[in-house]
Design a protein around this motif. Structure first.
Motif, PDB file in Angstrom:
ATOM      1  N   ASP A 126       0.843  -1.203   0.000  1.00  0.00           N
ATOM      2  CA  ASP A 126       0.000   0.000   0.000  1.00  0.00           C
ATOM      3  C   ASP A 126       0.878   1.253   0.000  1.00  0.00           C
ATOM      4  OD1 ASP A 126      -2.264   1.662   0.100  1.00  0.00           O
ATOM      5  OD2 ASP A 126      -2.216   1.727   2.276  1.00  0.00           O
ATOM      6  N   ILE A 127       2.013   1.173  -0.659  1.00  0.00           N
ATOM      7  CA  ILE A 127       2.905   2.324  -0.791  1.00  0.00           C
ATOM      8  C   ILE A 127       2.850   2.798  -2.232  1.00  0.00           C
ATOM      9  CG2 ILE A 127       5.280   3.182  -0.649  1.00  0.00           C
ATOM     10  CD1 ILE A 127       5.844   1.012   1.437  1.00  0.00           C
ATOM     11  N   VAL A 128       2.418   4.032  -2.423  1.00  0.00           N
ATOM     12  CA  VAL A 128       2.459   4.666  -3.745  1.00  0.00           C
ATOM     13  C   VAL A 128       3.638   5.616  -3.709  1.00  0.00           C
ATOM     14  CG1 VAL A 128       1.231   6.116  -5.400  1.00  0.00           C
ATOM     15  CG2 VAL A 128      -0.053   4.507  -3.954  1.00  0.00           C
ATOM     16  N   ARG A 129       4.676   5.323  -4.502  1.00  0.00           N
ATOM     17  CA  ARG A 129       5.892   6.148  -4.507  1.00  0.00           C
ATOM     18  C   ARG A 129       5.824   7.176  -5.627  1.00  0.00           C
ATOM     19  NH1 ARG A 129       8.171   1.035  -3.070  1.00  0.00           N
ATOM     20  NH2 ARG A 129       9.141   1.181  -1.014  1.00  0.00           N
ATOM     21  N   PHE A 130       6.133   8.425  -5.269  1.00  0.00           N
ATOM     22  CA  PHE A 130       6.161   9.513  -6.246  1.00  0.00           C
ATOM     23  C   PHE A 130       7.586   9.875  -6.643  1.00  0.00           C
ATOM     24  CE2 PHE A 130       2.306  10.094  -3.695  1.00  0.00           C
ATOM     25  CZ  PHE A 130       1.365   9.960  -4.696  1.00  0.00           C
ATOM     26  N   GLN A 131       8.515   9.736  -5.708  1.00  0.00           N
ATOM     27  CA  GLN A 131       9.923  10.019  -5.964  1.00  0.00           C
ATOM     28  C   GLN A 131      10.737   9.145  -5.041  1.00  0.00           C
ATOM     29  OE1 GLN A 131      12.671  11.530  -4.202  1.00  0.00           O
ATOM     30  NE2 GLN A 131      13.877  11.303  -6.071  1.00  0.00           N
ATOM     31  N   ASP A 132      11.841   8.577  -5.577  1.00  0.00           N
ATOM     32  CA  ASP A 132      12.637   7.653  -4.765  1.00  0.00           C
ATOM     33  C   ASP A 132      14.095   7.743  -5.180  1.00  0.00           C
ATOM     34  OD1 ASP A 132      12.612   5.290  -2.847  1.00  0.00           O
ATOM     35  OD2 ASP A 132      13.586   4.404  -4.591  1.00  0.00           O
ATOM     36  N   ASP A 133      14.977   7.879  -4.206  1.00  0.00           N
ATOM     37  CA  ASP A 133      16.424   7.960  -4.466  1.00  0.00           C
ATOM     38  C   ASP A 133      17.005   6.629  -4.917  1.00  0.00           C
ATOM     39  OD1 ASP A 133      16.147  10.549  -3.559  1.00  0.00           O
ATOM     40  OD2 ASP A 133      17.096  10.173  -1.609  1.00  0.00           O
ATOM     41  N   TYR A 134      16.250   5.544  -4.784  1.00  0.00           N
ATOM     42  CA  TYR A 134      16.771   4.210  -5.051  1.00  0.00           C
ATOM     43  C   TYR A 134      16.045   3.541  -6.220  1.00  0.00           C
ATOM     44  CZ  TYR A 134      18.190   5.558  -0.403  1.00  0.00           C
ATOM     45  OH  TYR A 134      18.671   6.271   0.655  1.00  0.00           O
ATOM     46  N   SER A 135      15.433   4.352  -7.086  1.00  0.00           N
ATOM     47  CA  SER A 135      14.762   3.877  -8.318  1.00  0.00           C
ATOM     48  C   SER A 135      13.693   2.820  -8.061  1.00  0.00           C
ATOM     49  CB  SER A 135      15.814   3.335  -9.304  1.00  0.00           C
ATOM     50  OG  SER A 135      16.763   4.327  -9.597  1.00  0.00           O
ATOM     51  N   ARG A 136      12.878   3.027  -7.011  1.00  0.00           N
ATOM     52  CA  ARG A 136      11.805   2.066  -6.722  1.00  0.00           C
ATOM     53  C   ARG A 136      10.442   2.580  -7.126  1.00  0.00           C
ATOM     54  NH1 ARG A 136      12.514   1.128  -0.554  1.00  0.00           N
ATOM     55  NH2 ARG A 136      12.769   3.370  -0.713  1.00  0.00           N
ATOM     56  N   THR A 137      10.366   3.682  -7.878  1.00  0.00           N
ATOM     57  CA  THR A 137       9.075   4.171  -8.351  1.00  0.00           C
ATOM     58  C   THR A 137       8.675   3.362  -9.581  1.00  0.00           C
ATOM     59  OG1 THR A 137      10.173   5.878  -9.641  1.00  0.00           O
ATOM     60  CG2 THR A 137       9.331   6.528  -7.494  1.00  0.00           C
ATOM     61  N   LYS A 138       7.375   3.279  -9.801  1.00  0.00           N
ATOM     62  CA  LYS A 138       6.878   2.513 -10.959  1.00  0.00           C
ATOM     63  C   LYS A 138       6.646   3.422 -12.135  1.00  0.00           C
ATOM     64  CE  LYS A 138       4.824  -1.075  -8.190  1.00  0.00           C
ATOM     65  NZ  LYS A 138       3.669  -1.744  -7.713  1.00  0.00           N
TER      66      LYS A 138
END
Length: 138
Positions: A126-138
């Motif tokens: 249930d995590i919606v990522r908008f920005q991630d330093d570790y390239s885990r956004t979809k």
């Protein structure tokens, strides 16, 4: 003639609502640090989160849960919606569900927080990522 009858009174058992505790998870490592599930029950989960100095979690939000963060040690930079605040030892903040948020450690020692999640669904998916330093956004 009415005869009095003596009866022994035993304490009655009081039935409390049951709380089913799921197993406590082992510590899970992440690129920014680690977290450990301390306790989990229906509608809540308690985690210990450690963020390495200079690292941060993704800018994210959750559809099904809110979070309370309490700083145990270190300094937390918290983004919650449009606000950004700094928290230190024994300070806390609340992140409502469906609100963009981020936790980061701008300090030189590990940041340790206790996170209390509340909601009907508490899964890591249930995590919606908008920005991630570790390239885990979809």
């Amino acid at each position: 003639m009415i005869q009095a009858q003596e009866t022994a009174h035993e304490p009655t058992a009081v039935s409390l609502p049951s709380v089913s505790h799921k197993g406590i998870a082992a510590t899970e490592l992440r690129p920014w640090g680690a977290f450990t599930v301390l306790e989990e029950g229906r509608g809540y989960k308690i985690k210990r989160i450690e963020v390495k100095p200079g690292h941060r979690l993704s800018l994210q939000m959750h559809h099904h849960r809110s979070e309370h963060w309490i700083v145990v040690s270190g300094t937390a930079r918290v983004t919650c919606g449009e606000a950004e605040i700094l928290l230190t030892n024994n300070q806390s903040t609340y992140v409502p569900q469906c609100t963009n948020h981020r936790l980061e450690n701008p300090g030189v020692i590990p940041l340790v927080i206790i996170e209390v999640q509340n909601g009907e669904y508490l899964g890591e998916d249930d995590i919606v990522r908008f920005q991630d330093d570790y390239s885990r956004t979809k």
